[in-house]
Design a protein around this motif. Sequence first.
Motif, PDB file in Angstrom:
ATOM      1  N   HIS A  71      45.259  12.285 -44.712  1.00  0.00           N
ATOM      2  CA  HIS A  71      43.889  12.361 -44.189  1.00  0.00           C
ATOM      3  C   HIS A  71      43.445  10.950 -43.814  1.00  0.00           C
ATOM      4  O   HIS A  71      43.409  10.065 -44.668  1.00  0.00           O
ATOM      5  N   LEU A  72      43.094  10.763 -42.547  1.00  0.00           N
ATOM      6  CA  LEU A  72      42.703   9.459 -42.016  1.00  0.00           C
ATOM      7  C   LEU A  72      41.313   9.565 -41.421  1.00  0.00           C
ATOM      8  O   LEU A  72      41.065  10.402 -40.547  1.00  0.00           O
ATOM      9  N   GLN A  73      40.395   8.747 -41.905  1.00  0.00           N
ATOM     10  CA  GLN A  73      39.066   8.666 -41.299  1.00  0.00           C
ATOM     11  C   GLN A  73      39.146   7.588 -40.237  1.00  0.00           C
ATOM     12  O   GLN A  73      39.361   6.421 -40.541  1.00  0.00           O
ATOM     13  N   LEU A  74      38.980   7.975 -38.976  1.00  0.00           N
ATOM     14  CA  LEU A  74      39.055   7.052 -37.846  1.00  0.00           C
ATOM     15  C   LEU A  74      37.698   7.055 -37.169  1.00  0.00           C
ATOM     16  O   LEU A  74      37.386   7.937 -36.377  1.00  0.00           O
ATOM     17  N   GLY A  75      36.865   6.080 -37.544  1.00  0.00           N
ATOM     18  CA  GLY A  75      35.490   6.073 -37.060  1.00  0.00           C
ATOM     19  C   GLY A  75      34.769   7.297 -37.593  1.00  0.00           C
ATOM     20  O   GLY A  75      34.734   7.535 -38.784  1.00  0.00           O
ATOM     21  N   GLU A  76      34.259   8.134 -36.692  1.00  0.00           N
ATOM     22  CA  GLU A  76      33.552   9.362 -37.076  1.00  0.00           C
ATOM     23  C   GLU A  76      34.490  10.562 -37.237  1.00  0.00           C
ATOM     24  O   GLU A  76      34.071  11.611 -37.694  1.00  0.00           O
ATOM     25  N   ARG A  77      35.740  10.410 -36.828  1.00  0.00           N
ATOM     26  CA  ARG A  77      36.677  11.539 -36.820  1.00  0.00           C
ATOM     27  C   ARG A  77      37.542  11.560 -38.074  1.00  0.00           C
ATOM     28  O   ARG A  77      38.085  10.540 -38.476  1.00  0.00           O
ATOM     29  N   LEU A  78      37.678  12.745 -38.667  1.00  0.00           N
ATOM     30  CA  LEU A  78      38.627  12.943 -39.756  1.00  0.00           C
ATOM     31  C   LEU A  78      39.867  13.568 -39.141  1.00  0.00           C
ATOM     32  O   LEU A  78      39.814  14.665 -38.572  1.00  0.00           O
TER      33      LEU A  78
END
Length: 154
Positions: free
Chosen positions: A23-30
Amino acid sequence: MEKLLRIKGKWHGELSGRETEIHLQLGERLIIAKFLPLDYALAGHRHLKLGRCPLDLLPFAILNDGNNTIYCMMRLDPENPIVYCANGTKLPPLGVTESFLATQPQFNRSSDLIAFLTAVFQERIHSIAIDENNPLDCELDSIQFEKIYQQYRR
Protein backbone atom coordinates in the motif's frame (compact mmCIF):
# COMPACT_ATOMS: atom_id res chain seq x y z
CA MET A 1 -11.26 -20.89 -13.25
CA GLU A 2 -12.01 -21.42 -16.94
CA LYS A 3 -15.16 -19.25 -16.66
CA LEU A 4 -13.25 -16.53 -14.80
CA LEU A 5 -10.63 -16.42 -17.56
CA ARG A 6 -13.28 -15.50 -20.10
CA ILE A 7 -14.68 -12.56 -18.13
CA LYS A 8 -12.59 -9.35 -18.33
CA GLY A 9 -10.99 -8.47 -15.05
CA LYS A 10 -12.19 -11.61 -13.25
CA TRP A 11 -9.16 -13.88 -13.51
CA HIS A 12 -7.61 -12.02 -10.55
CA GLY A 13 -10.86 -11.16 -8.77
CA GLU A 14 -10.49 -13.84 -6.10
CA LEU A 15 -7.12 -12.53 -4.93
CA SER A 16 -7.14 -11.19 -1.42
CA GLY A 17 -4.77 -11.08 1.47
CA ARG A 18 -2.40 -8.45 2.71
CA GLU A 19 0.62 -10.76 2.35
CA THR A 20 0.75 -10.17 -1.44
CA GLU A 21 0.03 -6.42 -1.33
CA ILE A 22 1.92 -3.17 -0.95
CA HIS A 23 0.00 0.00 0.00
CA LEU A 24 1.56 3.27 -1.20
CA GLN A 25 0.16 6.71 -0.44
CA LEU A 26 1.17 8.87 -3.41
CA GLY A 27 -0.04 12.39 -2.73
CA GLU A 28 -3.83 12.07 -2.45
CA ARG A 29 -3.96 8.63 -4.10
CA LEU A 30 -3.78 5.31 -2.28
CA ILE A 31 -2.25 2.77 -4.63
CA ILE A 32 -2.53 -0.92 -3.81
CA ALA A 33 -0.13 -3.23 -5.62
CA LYS A 34 -1.01 -6.92 -5.67
CA PHE A 35 1.72 -9.32 -6.67
CA LEU A 36 0.22 -12.38 -8.31
CA PRO A 37 0.98 -15.95 -7.29
CA LEU A 38 2.36 -17.96 -10.20
CA ASP A 39 -0.92 -19.79 -10.90
CA TYR A 40 -2.73 -16.45 -11.26
CA ALA A 41 0.05 -15.01 -13.42
CA LEU A 42 -0.20 -18.02 -15.74
CA ALA A 43 -4.00 -17.70 -15.75
CA GLY A 44 -3.54 -14.02 -16.70
CA HIS A 45 -1.30 -15.06 -19.61
CA ARG A 46 -4.01 -17.46 -20.73
CA HIS A 47 -6.67 -14.75 -20.28
CA LEU A 48 -4.72 -12.51 -22.66
CA LYS A 49 -4.33 -15.32 -25.19
CA LEU A 50 -8.03 -16.28 -25.02
CA GLY A 51 -8.82 -12.58 -25.63
CA ARG A 52 -6.58 -12.67 -28.73
CA CYS A 53 -3.83 -10.45 -27.38
CA PRO A 54 -1.26 -10.30 -30.21
CA LEU A 55 1.70 -10.28 -27.78
CA ASP A 56 3.13 -12.89 -25.44
CA LEU A 57 2.86 -11.21 -22.00
CA LEU A 58 2.87 -12.49 -18.42
CA PRO A 59 1.02 -10.26 -15.94
CA PHE A 60 2.67 -10.46 -12.51
CA ALA A 61 1.26 -7.50 -10.58
CA ILE A 62 -1.87 -5.35 -10.51
CA LEU A 63 -1.90 -1.73 -9.32
CA ASN A 64 -5.21 -0.15 -8.36
CA ASP A 65 -6.02 3.33 -7.07
CA GLY A 66 -9.78 2.86 -6.88
CA ASN A 67 -10.31 4.38 -10.33
CA ASN A 68 -7.74 2.74 -12.59
CA THR A 69 -6.21 -0.70 -12.89
CA ILE A 70 -2.62 -0.93 -14.07
CA TYR A 71 -1.24 -4.32 -15.12
CA CYS A 72 2.50 -4.94 -14.76
CA MET A 73 3.35 -7.43 -17.51
CA MET A 74 6.61 -8.89 -18.72
CA ARG A 75 7.15 -9.58 -22.40
CA LEU A 76 8.03 -13.26 -22.69
CA ASP A 77 11.02 -12.71 -24.94
CA PRO A 78 14.51 -13.68 -23.68
CA GLU A 79 16.12 -11.05 -25.94
CA ASN A 80 13.81 -8.20 -24.97
CA PRO A 81 12.06 -8.90 -21.59
CA ILE A 82 10.49 -5.45 -21.26
CA VAL A 83 8.16 -4.86 -18.31
CA TYR A 84 5.13 -2.72 -19.08
CA CYS A 85 2.88 -1.01 -16.55
CA ALA A 86 -0.19 -0.67 -18.75
CA ASN A 87 -3.49 1.02 -17.94
CA GLY A 88 -5.95 -1.78 -18.62
CA THR A 89 -8.98 -0.15 -17.00
CA LYS A 90 -11.09 -0.22 -20.18
CA LEU A 91 -8.87 -2.18 -22.53
CA PRO A 92 -9.72 -5.65 -23.84
CA PRO A 93 -6.82 -8.10 -24.44
CA LEU A 94 -7.11 -7.54 -28.20
CA GLY A 95 -6.19 -3.87 -27.60
CA VAL A 96 -2.88 -4.69 -25.93
CA THR A 97 -0.74 -3.96 -28.98
CA GLU A 98 2.80 -2.74 -29.64
CA SER A 99 1.54 0.78 -30.33
CA PHE A 100 -0.52 0.88 -27.11
CA LEU A 101 2.35 -0.46 -24.96
CA ALA A 102 4.76 2.08 -26.48
CA THR A 103 2.72 4.80 -24.73
CA GLN A 104 2.83 3.10 -21.31
CA PRO A 105 5.52 3.25 -18.60
CA GLN A 106 8.13 0.55 -19.12
CA PHE A 107 11.32 -0.90 -17.70
CA ASN A 108 14.03 -2.83 -19.57
CA ARG A 109 13.58 -5.89 -17.35
CA SER A 110 11.93 -6.95 -14.11
CA SER A 111 15.11 -6.23 -12.12
CA ASP A 112 14.81 -2.54 -13.14
CA LEU A 113 11.24 -2.44 -11.82
CA ILE A 114 12.37 -4.07 -8.56
CA ALA A 115 15.24 -1.54 -8.26
CA PHE A 116 12.71 1.26 -8.80
CA LEU A 117 10.36 -0.09 -6.11
CA THR A 118 13.30 -0.55 -3.74
CA ALA A 119 14.38 3.06 -4.30
CA VAL A 120 10.83 4.30 -3.62
CA PHE A 121 10.71 2.42 -0.32
CA GLN A 122 14.24 3.40 0.70
CA GLU A 123 13.29 7.04 0.14
CA ARG A 124 10.37 6.95 2.54
CA ILE A 125 10.32 3.69 4.47
CA HIS A 126 11.44 5.32 7.71
CA SER A 127 8.63 7.89 7.65
CA ILE A 128 5.87 5.35 8.27
CA ALA A 129 5.59 3.96 11.77
CA ILE A 130 4.76 0.27 11.65
CA ASP A 131 1.33 0.09 13.24
CA GLU A 132 -1.56 -2.36 12.94
CA ASN A 133 -3.96 0.57 12.54
CA ASN A 134 -1.98 2.15 9.69
CA PRO A 135 -2.52 0.27 6.41
CA LEU A 136 0.28 2.12 4.58
CA ASP A 137 3.63 0.58 3.74
CA CYS A 138 5.03 3.76 2.21
CA GLU A 139 4.08 7.39 1.68
CA LEU A 140 5.62 9.57 -1.00
CA ASP A 141 4.75 12.83 -2.73
CA SER A 142 4.37 12.81 -6.50
CA ILE A 143 7.48 14.97 -7.10
CA GLN A 144 9.71 12.49 -5.25
CA PHE A 145 8.04 9.60 -7.06
CA GLU A 146 8.59 11.16 -10.50
CA LYS A 147 12.24 11.91 -9.69
CA ILE A 148 12.88 8.27 -8.73
CA TYR A 149 10.91 6.99 -11.74
CA GLN A 150 13.06 9.04 -14.15
CA GLN A 151 16.16 7.22 -12.88
CA TYR A 152 14.83 3.72 -13.57
CA ARG A 153 12.45 3.93 -16.52
CA ARG A 154 13.27 2.60 -19.94
